[in-house]
Design an enzyme around this catalytic site. Structure first.
Site, PDB file in Angstrom:
ATOM      1  N   CYS A   1      -3.535   4.821  -1.022  1.00  0.00           N
ATOM      2  CA  CYS A   1      -4.727   4.065  -0.634  1.00  0.00           C
ATOM      3  C   CYS A   1      -5.261   4.563   0.707  1.00  0.00           C
ATOM      4  CB  CYS A   1      -4.374   2.574  -0.578  1.00  0.00           C
ATOM      5  SG  CYS A   1      -5.785   1.504  -0.291  1.00  0.00           S
ATOM      6  N   CYS A   2      -4.360   4.733   1.693  1.00  0.00           N
ATOM      7  CA  CYS A   2      -4.795   5.262   2.994  1.00  0.00           C
ATOM      8  C   CYS A   2      -5.327   6.687   2.848  1.00  0.00           C
ATOM      9  CB  CYS A   2      -3.640   5.256   3.994  1.00  0.00           C
ATOM     10  SG  CYS A   2      -3.285   3.654   4.743  1.00  0.00           S
TER      11      CYS A   2
ATOM     12  N   CYS B   1      -7.052  -2.838   7.955  1.00  0.00           N
ATOM     13  CA  CYS B   1      -7.605  -3.443   6.740  1.00  0.00           C
ATOM     14  C   CYS B   1      -6.957  -4.812   6.498  1.00  0.00           C
ATOM     15  CB  CYS B   1      -7.312  -2.545   5.543  1.00  0.00           C
ATOM     16  SG  CYS B   1      -8.048  -0.911   5.645  1.00  0.00           S
TER      17      CYS B   1
ATOM     18  N   CYS C   1      -3.425  -5.314   4.799  1.00  0.00           N
ATOM     19  CA  CYS C   1      -2.260  -4.685   5.442  1.00  0.00           C
ATOM     20  C   CYS C   1      -2.130  -5.086   6.912  1.00  0.00           C
ATOM     21  CB  CYS C   1      -2.374  -3.167   5.337  1.00  0.00           C
ATOM     22  SG  CYS C   1      -2.581  -2.595   3.641  1.00  0.00           S
TER      23      CYS C   1
ATOM     24  N   CYS D   1      -1.161   5.225   9.253  1.00  0.00           N
ATOM     25  CA  CYS D   1      -1.948   5.407   8.032  1.00  0.00           C
ATOM     26  C   CYS D   1      -2.004   6.859   7.586  1.00  0.00           C
ATOM     27  CB  CYS D   1      -3.364   4.882   8.237  1.00  0.00           C
ATOM     28  SG  CYS D   1      -4.279   5.771   9.494  1.00  0.00           S
TER      29      CYS D   1
HETATM   30  S1  SF4 Z   1      -4.510   0.059   5.491  1.00  0.00           S
HETATM   31 FE1  SF4 Z   1      -4.056  -0.856   3.462  1.00  0.00          FE
HETATM   32  S2  SF4 Z   1      -6.032  -1.324   2.467  1.00  0.00           S
HETATM   33 FE2  SF4 Z   1      -6.422   0.050   4.237  1.00  0.00          FE
HETATM   34  S3  SF4 Z   1      -6.497   2.064   3.380  1.00  0.00           S
HETATM   35 FE3  SF4 Z   1      -4.371   1.754   4.051  1.00  0.00          FE
HETATM   36  S4  SF4 Z   1      -3.257   0.848   2.311  1.00  0.00           S
HETATM   37 FE4  SF4 Z   1      -5.472   0.731   1.867  1.00  0.00          FE
END
Ligand code: SF4
Length: 236
Positions: A120-121, A202, A205, A228
């Protein structure tokens, strides 16, 4: 290629030796002068971002400021990004968004964070930033040594894996110095700080932290993840 990498390393080492004892404002000014038109500031518009943004606006309000708009940020962060930009007179804040094709392929329901925070990151932060930074030789971050044990040895100038120079003007500063600067210049705090969030990313998280805990312990709380991925680097 090796000669180019060595030149970057040499430049980073020389800058670090020159700036490691300098004030944040001196570091910022020297960095902007060292890479004219080829340096950007990366900001999350998070808990302590106002200090560095205020310093940068005082030196060069037109400096490119890159903001990762992941699509998963708190509404308060988006509001703060707008109001702080206007207040400081920054003219070139750029929202970096994930590639829509990557999103529709890998995370069509915005739930990837539940199964792989790294993936996701990667699509929401690392890839958009990597792409944007192709146009620059150096970038400025707001990281500080006191933020976490993993940042305790942070240098003022370092090199990342892509061979770009990273400047950390606030590396030496303490929380008390940041707070004093923010108070002296009446800088508005991110609204979630008052609710117990000393580090803000985010919404899925990020959690509030208890008194005395690492400022970043509310990020990816309950997992091994601590960064991240945009700050992977090696020391020159
Ligand atoms: S902090 Fe969480 S929601 Fe944001 S990009 Fe990374 S995994 Fe995804």
């Amino acid at each position: 290629m090796i000669a180019v990498e060595e030149r970057v390393q040499d430049k980073a080492e020389a800058l670090d030796a020159q700036l490691r004892g300098a004030s944040p404002q001196e570091i910022l000014k020297a960095a902007i002068e060292a890479f004219p038109g080829k340096i950007a500031l990366v900001s999350s518009f998070g808990a302590e971002s106002a200090v560095l943004l205020h310093m940068a606006a005082g030196i060069d309000p037109d400096i490119p400021v890159l903001f990762l708009e992941t699509g998963m940020l708190f509404g308060q962060t988006l509001d703060y990004r707008k109001s702080l930009t206007a207040q400081l007179g920054l003219t070139n804040v750029q929202d970096l968004r994930p590639d829509p094709v990557a999103l529709s392929t890998m995370d069509p329901k915005n739930r990837l964070w539940q199964t792989s925070t790294d993936a996701c990151c990667a699509i929401r932060k690392v890839q958009p930033l990597d792409e944007a930074l192709l146009g620059y030789e150096a970038w400025i971050t707001g990281r500080k040594r006191f933020q976490s044990s993993t940042r305790a040895n942070l240098r003022v100038v370092e090199v990342n894996e892509a061979g770009q120079i990273k400047i950390n003007p606030l590396a030496n500063w303490s929380k008390a110095e940041l707070d004093a600067y923010a108070a002296e210049h009446a800088l508005p705090a991110h609204p979630l700080v008052a609710q117990g969030y000393p580090s803000i990313g985010c919404w899925p998280c990020t959690k509030p932290v208890e008194e005395g805990e690492d400022a970043r312990s509310g990020r990816w709380s309950g997992s091994e993840k601590i960064e991240c991925g945009i700050h992977v680097s090696h020391i020159p």
